[in-house]
Design a protein around this motif. Structure first.
Motif, short mmCIF file in Angstrom:
data_model
loop_
_atom_site.label_atom_id
_atom_site.label_comp_id
_atom_site.label_asym_id
_atom_site.label_seq_id
_atom_site.Cartn_x
_atom_site.Cartn_y
_atom_site.Cartn_z
N ASN A 1 -2.39 -0.03 6.57
CA ASN A 1 -3.41 1.67 6.32
C ASN A 1 -4.61 0.88 8.39
OD1 ASN A 1 -4.05 4.68 7.08
ND2 ASN A 1 -2.78 4.08 5.29
N ARG B 1 1.62 12.79 4.30
CA ARG B 1 2.88 12.01 5.40
C ARG B 1 4.67 12.40 4.82
NH1 ARG B 1 4.19 6.24 2.68
NH2 ARG B 1 3.04 6.32 0.96
N TYR C 1 8.03 11.90 3.46
CA TYR C 1 9.05 10.96 2.71
C TYR C 1 10.23 10.86 2.61
CZ TYR C 1 4.55 10.93 -0.26
OH TYR C 1 3.28 11.08 0.11
N ALA D 1 9.00 5.23 2.92
CA ALA D 1 8.82 4.55 4.10
C ALA D 1 10.19 5.11 5.43
CB ALA D 1 8.29 3.03 4.81
N HIS E 1 -1.69 5.49 0.27
CA HIS E 1 -1.35 5.10 1.67
C HIS E 1 -2.19 5.93 3.10
CE1 HIS E 1 1.34 5.43 5.23
NE2 HIS E 1 1.35 3.89 5.65
N SER E 2 -2.40 7.59 1.69
CA SER E 2 -3.04 8.12 2.60
C SER E 2 -3.86 9.44 1.80
CB SER E 2 -1.49 9.46 3.13
OG SER E 2 -1.40 10.34 1.47
N GLU F 1 0.86 -1.17 -0.04
CA GLU F 1 0.04 -0.13 0.35
C GLU F 1 0.88 1.18 0.04
OE1 GLU F 1 -3.33 2.15 3.25
OE2 GLU F 1 -2.86 -0.06 2.85
N HIS F 2 1.84 1.78 0.86
CA HIS F 2 2.77 2.80 0.70
C HIS F 2 3.54 2.86 -0.70
CE1 HIS F 2 5.89 -0.65 1.52
NE2 HIS F 2 6.99 0.47 1.34
N THR F 3 3.62 1.87 -1.64
CA THR F 3 3.59 2.83 -2.67
C THR F 3 2.88 2.85 -3.77
OG1 THR F 3 5.13 -0.13 -2.78
CG2 THR F 3 6.37 2.03 -2.43
N ASP G 1 3.42 2.53 9.07
CA ASP G 1 4.04 3.06 7.77
C ASP G 1 4.54 2.38 6.36
OD1 ASP G 1 5.41 4.83 9.40
OD2 ASP G 1 7.59 4.21 10.31
N PHE G 2 3.79 1.57 6.49
CA PHE G 2 3.26 0.97 5.55
C PHE G 2 1.88 0.59 5.08
CE2 PHE G 2 6.70 -1.35 8.08
CZ PHE G 2 7.97 -0.26 7.29
#
Length: 453
Positions: free
Chosen positions: A259, A444, A446, A236, A138-139, A113-115, A256-257
């Motif tokens: 939710n 967030r 980076y 992250a 992710h956000s 998710e974070h990428t 961080d990765f």
């Protein structure tokens, strides 16, 4: 209840639905000129980023097309995919893929998710079609960036909420939008999965979770030989490798990765009321649960969203429950105790649904009920719908316009939980207006070397 032989109040005809869909899709999707008039037998040139797990499944579902590039930070996944697609170029870093590949039509993104946003945005900026796994980003700020980039690109987009293509969801949407249970003022969504930070070891074992993580581990485990850990971390914050993050879906518990369950299963389950009730941006959000942890999403919690009136629909409250949390009507045996479900509460009855079935309640009230003629066409398949859209300009049902708003709403639930406050949301300004505590969770920072622009 409507008379037996009369169409339910506010019934929408198939013709009206198709007209509405055409208008909506025209504002969010315009086929690129080079695809208009294209031979539909021509195959798309597709790059696939993330080819293990869900990515492997997505790859299989688009393998009828030409796979021109494969990318994965896990050499084992990459090697297996390359065995079946030996003609495809191989990459470990998707940034290099975009630098070195230009002759592609579309991208499938199935990273962690974070990428997601980082793997998706370059393709949209290049005017390419994109299929991205859920959650879209992710956000909240990333969801806004991707949604607006997709609108600018005018290409075919689809978020990987595969259940959206199921016939059952479509029949439920038809029932709600045609007034089968009247005006809906409440909706409740619950899932029994309780993965995340548990309050006790007993809760962890009862939940059948796959990793017991209470705090960030200080020690480092040996990095698996096949894994490029630095690239997996991507934007992250840096941290030593530990097997509480990888392999498998362990990472999604960590803020961080991922939710947590809210954005994972929420993408699938909240999708149904979001679609049926024509939801978009909530006005206010409030959450309940254990004291928030700085590192790990909760196993159990709940969130209530307040939405204003939409078109002919009245204001509605939507409440999400995960893990041990359930609606009061469920715990009091007022409805069948399905493990996961969606309950719509209207002024003329209730509708209970899950992925594959639905029930109108109370049952005795709907003995003679006649459902409207289906007016939402059955899907040709979630991936097939996207491929067809790439070639023809036809609309997709989980395009990034729709998915972007759904993703923002889901993330707002976590923001309310982590903030510990009722939030009043200004969607136009992408800002919580009643507290500054929420701002840190909207966008967030980076890691050095990673930018989203």
């Amino acid at each position: 209840m409507p008379a037996k032989d009369s169409p339910p109040r506010n019934e929408v005809t198939r013709r009206q639905f198709l007209k509405t869909t055409a208008i909506a899709s025209a504002s969010t999707f315009a086929a690129p000129a080079f695809l208009r008039g294209q031979n539909l037998n021509d195959k798309l040139d597709i790059a696939v980023i993330g080819v293990g797990g869900r990515g492997g499944s997505n790859l299989q579902n688009v393998s009828s097309e030409n796979i021109v590039a494969l990318c994965d930070v896990n050499a084992q996944n990459l090697g297996r995919a390359a065995e079946k697609h030996s003609q495809a170029k191989k990459f470990v870093d998707f940034r290099q893929l975009y630098d070195k590949i230009s002759n592609y039509d579309a991208v499938v993104v199935s990273t962690s998710e974070h990428t997601h946003a980082f793997a998706t945005l370059p393709a949209l900026q290049d005017g390419k079609h994109v299929y991205c796994e859920k959650p879209l980003t992710h956000s909240i700020s990333e969801a806004r960036i991707i949604r607006e980039a997709a609108m600018q690109a005018g290409t075919a987009t689809q978020m990987g909420t595969q259940i959206h293509a199921g016939d059952n969801y479509r029949r439920v949407v038809e029932l709600i939008q045609s007034g089968a249970i009247g005006n809906v003022t409440e909706a409740h969504v619950w899932v029994s999965r309780a993965w995340g930070r548990h309050e006790s070891r007993e809760d962890f074992e009862a939940a059948k979770d796959i990793v017991f993580a209470q705090d960030r581990p200080a020690e480092a485990d040996p990095i698996p030989e096949q894994l490029d850990w630095d690239l997996w971390l991507g934007p992250a914050p840096a941290r030593p490798y530990n097997n509480v993050y990888f392999p498998g879906p362990k990472w999604y518990r960590w803020w961080d990765f991922g939710n947590g369950t809210m954005s994972d299963l929420g993408s699938h389950w909240i999708d149904l009321p979001f679609w049926a009730l024509k939801l978009k941006a909530p006005l206010a959000i409030e959450a309940q649960g254990p004291v928030p942890h700085a590192e790990i999403a909760p196993a159990s919690m709940q969130v209530t969203y307040e939405y204003g009136a939409r078109e002919e629909m009245p204001p509605v409250k939507l409440t999400w429950y995960q893990g041990k949390n359930k609606p009061a009507i469920w715990t009091e045996n007022g409805i069948p105790q399905w493990g996961s479900g969606v309950l719509f509460v209207g002024d003329k009855g209730m509708l209970l649904a899950d992925y594959g079935k639905y029930a109108l309640l109370p049952e005795e009230q709907f003995v003679d009920f006649k459902a409207p003629e289906p007016f939402i066409p059955n899907s040709i398949g979630h991936h097939a719908e996207w491929i067809d859209a790439c070639k023809t300009g036809a609309p997709t049902t989980c395009n990034f316009e729709y998915a972007g708003w759904l993703t923002e709403a889901n993330h707002l639930g976590n923001v309310a939980y982590r903030t510990g406050s009722r939030l009043e949301w200004d969607a136009e300004k992408m800002k919580v207006t009643n507290t500054d505590k929420a701002n840190q969770f909207i966008k967030r920072d980076y890691r050095s070397g990673w930018t989203l622009s």
